[in-house]
Design a protein around this motif. Structure first.
Motif, mmCIF file in Angstrom:
data_model
loop_
_atom_site.group_PDB
_atom_site.id
_atom_site.type_symbol
_atom_site.label_atom_id
_atom_site.label_comp_id
_atom_site.label_asym_id
_atom_site.label_seq_id
_atom_site.Cartn_x
_atom_site.Cartn_y
_atom_site.Cartn_z
ATOM 1 N N VAL A 1 0.822 -1.215 0.000
ATOM 2 C CA VAL A 1 0.000 0.000 0.000
ATOM 3 C C VAL A 1 0.859 1.269 0.000
ATOM 4 O O VAL A 1 0.326 2.379 -0.059
ATOM 5 N N GLY A 2 2.186 1.109 0.089
ATOM 6 C CA GLY A 2 3.082 2.266 0.002
ATOM 7 C C GLY A 2 3.634 2.752 1.321
ATOM 8 O O GLY A 2 4.032 3.915 1.451
ATOM 9 N N LYS A 3 3.718 1.865 2.318
ATOM 10 C CA LYS A 3 4.227 2.267 3.633
ATOM 11 C C LYS A 3 5.683 2.740 3.553
ATOM 12 O O LYS A 3 6.046 3.758 4.139
ATOM 13 N N SER A 4 6.517 1.995 2.840
ATOM 14 C CA SER A 4 7.935 2.352 2.765
ATOM 15 C C SER A 4 8.145 3.637 1.966
ATOM 16 O O SER A 4 9.006 4.460 2.317
ATOM 17 N N THR A 5 7.374 3.819 0.903
ATOM 18 C CA THR A 5 7.457 5.058 0.128
ATOM 19 C C THR A 5 7.078 6.248 1.002
ATOM 20 O O THR A 5 7.723 7.301 0.962
ATOM 21 N N LEU A 6 6.030 6.074 1.809
ATOM 22 C CA LEU A 6 5.604 7.139 2.714
ATOM 23 C C LEU A 6 6.669 7.417 3.771
ATOM 24 O O LEU A 6 6.987 8.579 4.066
ATOM 25 N N ASN B 1 -3.477 6.205 0.400
ATOM 26 C CA ASN B 1 -2.372 6.462 -0.531
ATOM 27 C C ASN B 1 -2.783 6.177 -1.986
ATOM 28 O O ASN B 1 -3.803 5.554 -2.242
ATOM 29 N N LYS B 2 -1.953 6.658 -2.902
ATOM 30 C CA LYS B 2 -2.090 6.424 -4.352
ATOM 31 C C LYS B 2 -3.357 7.069 -4.918
ATOM 32 O O LYS B 2 -3.988 6.520 -5.833
ATOM 33 N N ILE B 3 -3.725 8.240 -4.396
ATOM 34 C CA ILE B 3 -4.958 8.874 -4.879
ATOM 35 C C ILE B 3 -4.812 9.385 -6.311
ATOM 36 O O ILE B 3 -5.803 9.711 -6.961
ATOM 37 N N ASP B 4 -3.570 9.437 -6.810
ATOM 38 C CA ASP B 4 -3.356 9.810 -8.219
ATOM 39 C C ASP B 4 -3.842 8.712 -9.165
ATOM 40 O O ASP B 4 -3.926 8.935 -10.381
ATOM 41 N N LEU B 5 -4.178 7.532 -8.619
ATOM 42 C CA LEU B 5 -4.623 6.412 -9.451
ATOM 43 C C LEU B 5 -6.140 6.213 -9.411
ATOM 44 O O LEU B 5 -6.643 5.178 -9.830
ATOM 45 N N THR B 6 -6.883 7.213 -8.910
ATOM 46 C CA THR B 6 -8.330 7.046 -8.816
ATOM 47 C C THR B 6 -9.042 8.346 -9.167
ATOM 48 O O THR B 6 -8.407 9.368 -9.452
ATOM 49 N N GLU C 1 4.113 10.821 -5.425
ATOM 50 C CA GLU C 1 4.147 12.169 -6.003
ATOM 51 C C GLU C 1 4.348 13.252 -4.938
ATOM 52 O O GLU C 1 4.370 14.434 -5.257
ATOM 53 N N ARG C 2 4.425 12.824 -3.672
ATOM 54 C CA ARG C 2 4.583 13.734 -2.525
ATOM 55 C C ARG C 2 3.390 14.678 -2.359
ATOM 56 O O ARG C 2 3.492 15.716 -1.696
ATOM 57 N N PHE C 3 2.258 14.319 -2.907
ATOM 58 C CA PHE C 3 1.053 15.144 -2.740
ATOM 59 C C PHE C 3 0.420 14.850 -1.378
ATOM 60 O O PHE C 3 0.123 13.699 -1.057
ATOM 61 N N GLY C 4 0.229 15.896 -0.578
ATOM 62 C CA GLY C 4 -0.401 15.736 0.733
ATOM 63 C C GLY C 4 0.539 15.319 1.842
ATOM 64 O O GLY C 4 0.144 15.287 3.016
ATOM 65 N N VAL C 5 1.796 15.015 1.524
ATOM 66 C CA VAL C 5 2.746 14.532 2.539
ATOM 67 C C VAL C 5 3.105 15.639 3.526
ATOM 68 O O VAL C 5 3.209 15.408 4.733
ATOM 69 N N ASP C 6 3.281 16.862 3.014
ATOM 70 C CA ASP C 6 3.646 17.978 3.897
ATOM 71 C C ASP C 6 2.538 18.286 4.905
ATOM 72 O O ASP C 6 2.823 18.594 6.072
ATOM 73 N N VAL C 7 1.285 18.199 4.468
ATOM 74 C CA VAL C 7 0.149 18.437 5.364
ATOM 75 C C VAL C 7 0.129 17.384 6.470
ATOM 76 O O VAL C 7 -0.077 17.689 7.650
ATOM 77 N N LEU C 8 0.358 16.132 6.075
ATOM 78 C CA LEU C 8 0.416 15.035 7.042
ATOM 79 C C LEU C 8 1.553 15.250 8.038
ATOM 80 O O LEU C 8 1.383 15.071 9.251
ATOM 81 N N PHE C 9 2.707 15.648 7.535
ATOM 82 C CA PHE C 9 3.879 15.883 8.387
ATOM 83 C C PHE C 9 3.595 16.965 9.435
ATOM 84 O O PHE C 9 3.931 16.809 10.618
ATOM 85 N N GLU C 10 2.964 18.056 9.006
ATOM 86 C CA GLU C 10 2.652 19.151 9.936
ATOM 87 C C GLU C 10 1.671 18.696 11.018
ATOM 88 O O GLU C 10 1.794 19.085 12.182
#
Length: 293
Positions: free
Chosen positions: A15-20, A119-124, A152-161
């Motif tokens: 599901v992309g845990k390591s990528t995240l 994750n992977k919302i670019d695929l839906t 794609e690093r979309f939404g990662v910064d929001v999650l980090f904050e």
């Protein structure tokens, strides 16, 4: 005021845990391939700021064990439920609760702050995503939901904050210059194993373990000798390949990535040996680092 906490990343395979994890840490600590069971260990990545320390933990994908190694991998995932300040349950746009309902039940009962990452919302599509958000709101009503694309690093910064906001007040758990809890040798074995996962099919990648026998570093060069262990004699020939071509490819690609990781020239020697049925033997699993002690 200083904040510190353990942020554990769990979920089903692929599901992309390591990528995240790598996106949140800003370093390539966890290996990534398209195959399930790529992550076998629990790997920590530490992010430091002046007034915070986040200790991320990547875990193996949750699966029903077929042999002792997988039993230990599941233990790593279960242990992440015990010591989390913040739990990131990662799903993706094709994942279902049915894939591992028992583990979702454990997540539901967990007392850590729960962030559900789709994750992977670019695929839906937007419509499908809205349906997924609604579904997970009902399944895990306590969770905050974050749709992202780790790739794609979309939404990662929001999650980090948000993670930073939720950290408890606490002094740092590790030295501020520390990036991980794993030694240098561990990342060498993981990089070699990643190349094996990428280049071999069927059972071979899952039957392989890698051990660094020698790691000698001077000012300009790291000399590494590593052994690739397989479970059967027939697998040894496949890993080596005709006239040694397969193992040479693994060596060349692994060396380049190891050089990039350590930012230093590397001399890498690879050997292939048989360790019969190591995945089923508790003493061998412990030797290779698959225990919680």
């Amino acid at each position: 005021m200083h904040k510190s906490g353990f942020v554990n990343i769990v979920g089903n395979p692929n599901v992309g845990k390591s990528t995240l994890m790598n996106a949140l840490v800003g370093e390539r600590l966890s290996i990534i391939t398209s195959k399930a069971q790529t992550t076998r260990h629990r790997i920590m990545g530490i992010v430091n700021g002046d007034d915070f320390q986040i200790v991320y933990s990547d875990t193996p994908g949750v699966l029903k064990p077929n042999y002792k190694l997988q039993e230990q991998m599941l233990e790593f995932s279960n242990s992440a439920l015990v010591d989390a300040d913040i739990l990131l349950y990662v799903t993706d746009v094709q994942d279902t609760v049915e894939r591992n309902k028992d583990f979702v039940d454990k997540v539901r009962q967990n007392r850590a702050k729960l962030l559900l990452v789709i994750n992977k919302i670019d695929l839906t599509t937007q419509e499908t995503l809205e349906q997924l958000v609604s579904f997970w709101h009902k399944e895990l009503p306590e969770a905050e939901i974050y749709p992202i694309s780790a790739q794609e690093r979309f939404g990662v910064d929001v999650l980090f904050e948000r993670i930073k906001e939720l950290l408890p007040e606490c002094p740092p758990y590790f030295d501020k210059d520390q990036m991980t809890d794993k030694p240098a040798k561990f990342f060498v074995t993981e990089i070699i194993r990643e190349k094996i996962l990428q280049h071999y099919d069927k059972e071979i990648p899952y039957s392989v373990e890698v051990e660094v026998e020698s790691f000698k570093e001077d000012e300009r060069l790291i000399r590494i000798s590593a052994v690739i262990y397989v479970e059967r004699e027939s697998q040894k020939g496949i890993v080596i390949g005709k006239q040694g071509k397969a193992i040479k490819t693994i060596g060349v690609e692994a060396r380049k990535d190891i050089e990039a990781f350590f930012d230093k020239q590397v001399y890498l020697e690879l050997f292939v040996k048989v360790d019969k049925d190591w995945r089923q033997k508790s003493n061998r699993l412990k030797h290779y680092g698959y225990d919680l002690s």
